[in-house]
Design an enzyme around this catalytic site. Structure first.
Site, PDB file in Angstrom:
ATOM      1  N   SER A 287       0.840  -1.214   0.000  1.00  0.00           N
ATOM      2  CA  SER A 287       0.000   0.000   0.000  1.00  0.00           C
ATOM      3  C   SER A 287       0.865   1.251   0.000  1.00  0.00           C
ATOM      4  O   SER A 287       0.616   2.203  -0.757  1.00  0.00           O
ATOM      5  CB  SER A 287      -0.890   0.016   1.254  1.00  0.00           C
TER       6      SER A 287
ATOM      7  N   ASP B 181      -7.097  -8.289   4.225  1.00  0.00           N
ATOM      8  CA  ASP B 181      -6.307  -9.149   3.336  1.00  0.00           C
ATOM      9  C   ASP B 181      -5.808 -10.410   4.039  1.00  0.00           C
ATOM     10  O   ASP B 181      -5.212 -11.284   3.400  1.00  0.00           O
ATOM     11  CB  ASP B 181      -5.100  -8.380   2.789  1.00  0.00           C
TER      12      ASP B 181
ATOM     13  N   LYS C 276     -12.238  -9.250  -4.000  1.00  0.00           N
ATOM     14  CA  LYS C 276     -10.787  -9.039  -4.028  1.00  0.00           C
ATOM     15  C   LYS C 276     -10.225  -9.651  -5.316  1.00  0.00           C
ATOM     16  O   LYS C 276     -10.977  -9.892  -6.252  1.00  0.00           O
ATOM     17  CB  LYS C 276     -10.153  -9.654  -2.775  1.00  0.00           C
TER      18      LYS C 276
ATOM     19  N   ARG D  72     -12.562 -14.503  -2.282  1.00  0.00           N
ATOM     20  CA  ARG D  72     -11.661 -15.199  -1.346  1.00  0.00           C
ATOM     21  C   ARG D  72     -12.386 -16.149  -0.400  1.00  0.00           C
ATOM     22  O   ARG D  72     -11.780 -17.103   0.100  1.00  0.00           O
ATOM     23  CB  ARG D  72     -10.820 -14.187  -0.569  1.00  0.00           C
TER      24      ARG D  72
HETATM   25  C1  S3P Z   1      -5.621  -1.418  -0.140  1.00  0.00           C
HETATM   26  C2  S3P Z   1      -6.902  -1.452   0.342  1.00  0.00           C
HETATM   27  C3  S3P Z   1      -7.660  -2.711   0.498  1.00  0.00           C
HETATM   28  C4  S3P Z   1      -6.765  -3.942   0.428  1.00  0.00           C
HETATM   29  C5  S3P Z   1      -5.771  -3.858  -0.672  1.00  0.00           C
HETATM   30  C6  S3P Z   1      -4.873  -2.647  -0.481  1.00  0.00           C
HETATM   31  C7  S3P Z   1      -4.958  -0.095  -0.256  1.00  0.00           C
HETATM   32  O1  S3P Z   1      -8.612  -2.791  -0.542  1.00  0.00           O
HETATM   33  O2  S3P Z   1      -7.548  -5.103   0.274  1.00  0.00           O
HETATM   34  O3  S3P Z   1      -4.945  -5.007  -0.713  1.00  0.00           O
HETATM   35  O4  S3P Z   1      -3.712  -0.068  -0.407  1.00  0.00           O
HETATM   36  O5  S3P Z   1      -5.647   0.927  -0.184  1.00  0.00           O
HETATM   37  P1  S3P Z   1     -10.071  -2.098  -0.422  1.00  0.00           P
HETATM   38  O6  S3P Z   1      -9.877  -0.647  -0.449  1.00  0.00           O
HETATM   39  O7  S3P Z   1     -10.813  -2.591  -1.630  1.00  0.00           O
HETATM   40  O8  S3P Z   1     -10.642  -2.611   0.855  1.00  0.00           O
END
Ligand code: S3P
Length: 450
Positions: free
Chosen positions: A29, A327, A354, A358
């Site tokens: 992220s 996640d 996702k 999942r």
């Molecule tokens: C992320 C937000 C999450 C997560 C993804 C990374 C991010 O997704 O599942 O792996 O970096 O903002 P969502 O915003 O769809 O929940």
């Protein structure tokens, strides 16, 4: 490993006790955000510890296509010379984000208030995922989008020539949607507000502040209200990316279920909006300790030590914790398979959109390996078989989903019989050194063809 070429089937057999130090890669992220915010700044941003996985490399390539200068030194440090907010040039080709939902959704936000036309696509997994959750709020700024039925990629966005600021309440707990709106707000005049009823990861807010934007967060009865003043000049930063807690989850969880294991995972980001898995594991009775807690670059970090935990019990995971461990449910369900009793996971319908569905992917694969799983639209339960009690022996589908592939390889490390994953190549999106790192600790993986 690439995720786009030939499938790479992989067998995971009972592991030796896992021991040693697991240096997991940088946070996915924060890596995406470092590149995007660097590209929107004026001057040169330096990034150490960037995750060099396929997802993030696709974002680096995209930033180049928008006109930023993005380069990697021989010593592994990345340099991004940005074009300033509103400075994105129109790419002369389609932007291919590969497998990365975070990449495509954040980049859509970042270009949405600049008058350029951009076509996005991705791999089969990304092309099946909903983009309406991002293009709906972007339309409020004045951005037009034309995608396939159901708001799927490939999709073309026409950035707003005269964007207006937006006030938007998130209908789903999604940091990607929140971040897309905030990044779009950067080039709109006035104040953009995002209200999130449930807190999600806050890296965008923390990093925007670091880059010099005027941004505030306030917790109210409505939820968290985030206010961003538009059209700042972002100042370049020097960023040390903490190691990814979502990647650390795999060696940590494997150590809990493989007999006599004792693993240290140093320097893990423990932002409270990300650390829900570790609270849950401790609630289950996992032997998990946090050593040297400290602050690095605005994010809390610590060294995690995980030891084999034969006394773990199934629990009801508090649904309000879902966003902070979204996640990690696949690997949690593997740990739950080796606990005593039932683990109940509610409020998790986001898991169905996702990189794969999942809940469905884990339920089918766990059942095939002898574990009882029940599921509904937004919940699932796993009935544990106790330490060493999972039969294993099945071949499972990874469905172009790195976390599904890694979860089942961890299952095979502690199951009675080997577990085969039909395609391990997607692991390269987030954790390119997974195989070598786990083998060094004691895992026994083998390519099916060998
Ligand atoms: C992320 C937000 C999450 C997560 C993804 C990374 C991010 O997704 O599942 O792996 O970096 O903002 P969502 O915003 O769809 O929940």
């Amino acid at each position: 490993m690439s995720g786009h070429g030939e499938p790479q089937p992989m067998i995971s057999r009972k592991a030796a006790p896992l021991t040693g130090v697991a240096e997991v890669p940088g946070d996915k992220s924060i890596s995406h955000r470092s590149l995007i915010l660097g590209a929107l700044s004026v001057g040169e941003t330096r990034v150490r510890g960037l995750l060099e996985g396929d997802d993030v490399l696709a974002t680096a390539a995209a930033m180049r296509a928008f006109g930023a200068d993005v380069a990697r030194n021989d010593d592994g440090e990345w340099h991004i010379r940005g074009v300033g907010t509103g400075g994105f040039a129109e790419p002369d080709n389609v932007i291919d984000c590969g497998n990365a939902g975070t990449g495509v959704r954040l980049i859509m936000g970042a270009m949405a208030t600049t008058p350029i036309t951009v076509t996005f696509t991705g791999d089969a997994s990304l092309r099946s995922r909903p983009m309406g959750r991002v293009t709906d709020p972007l339309a409020l700024f004045g951005t037009a989008s034309y995608g396939r039925t159901g708001g799927r990629l490939p999709m073309t966005l026409v950035g707003a020539a005269e964007p207006v600021p937006v006030r938007y309440t998130l209908p789903v707990a999604s940091a990607q949607v929140k971040s897309a709106v905030l990044l779009a707000g950067l080039n709109a005049p006035g104040e953009t507000l995002v209200i999130e009823p449930e807190a999600t990861r806050d890296h965008t807010e923390r990093m925007l502040m670091g880059f010099g934007a005027k941004i505030t967060s306030e917790d109210t009865a409505e939820g968290r209200i985030i206010t961003l003043a538009g059209q700042p000049e972002l100042r370049p930063q020097s960023i040390d990316v903490p190691r990814d807690p979502s990647s650390a989850a795999f060696p940590v969880c494997a150590a809990l279920i493989v007999e006599e294991s004792d693993v240290l995972v140093p320097n893990i980001g423990l932002n409270p909006t990300r650390a829900g898995l570790f609270d849950t594991l401790r609630d289950m009775g996992a032997d998990l300790t946090f050593e040297n807690p400290r602050d690095e670059g605005g994010e809390p970090v610590a060294d995690l030590r995980a030891r084999f935990s034969p006394d773990m019990k199934g629990i009801e995971v508090p649904p309000e914790r879902a966003a902070s461990m979204i996640d990690e449910y696949p690997i949690l369900s593997v740990v739950a398979s080796f606990a005593e009793g039932q683990t109940v996971m509610r409020g998790v319908k986001e898991l169905r959109v996702k990189e794969s569905d999942r809940i469905d992917a884990m339920a089918k694969g766990l059942r095939a390996n002898g574990v009882t799983v029940d599921e509904g639209e937004d919940w699932w339960t796993v009935t544990g078989r106790g330490p060493g009690g999972v039969p294993g022996g099945a071949r499972v589908e990874a469905r172009l989903d790195h976390r599904i592939a890694m979860s089942f390889l961890c299952l095979g490390m502690a199951a009675q019989n080997a577990v085969t994953v039909d395609d391990a190549s997607p692991i390269a999106t987030s954790f390119p050194v997974f195989q070598s790192l786990m083998e060094k600790l004691g895992a026994s993986f083998q390519k099916e063809s060998e």
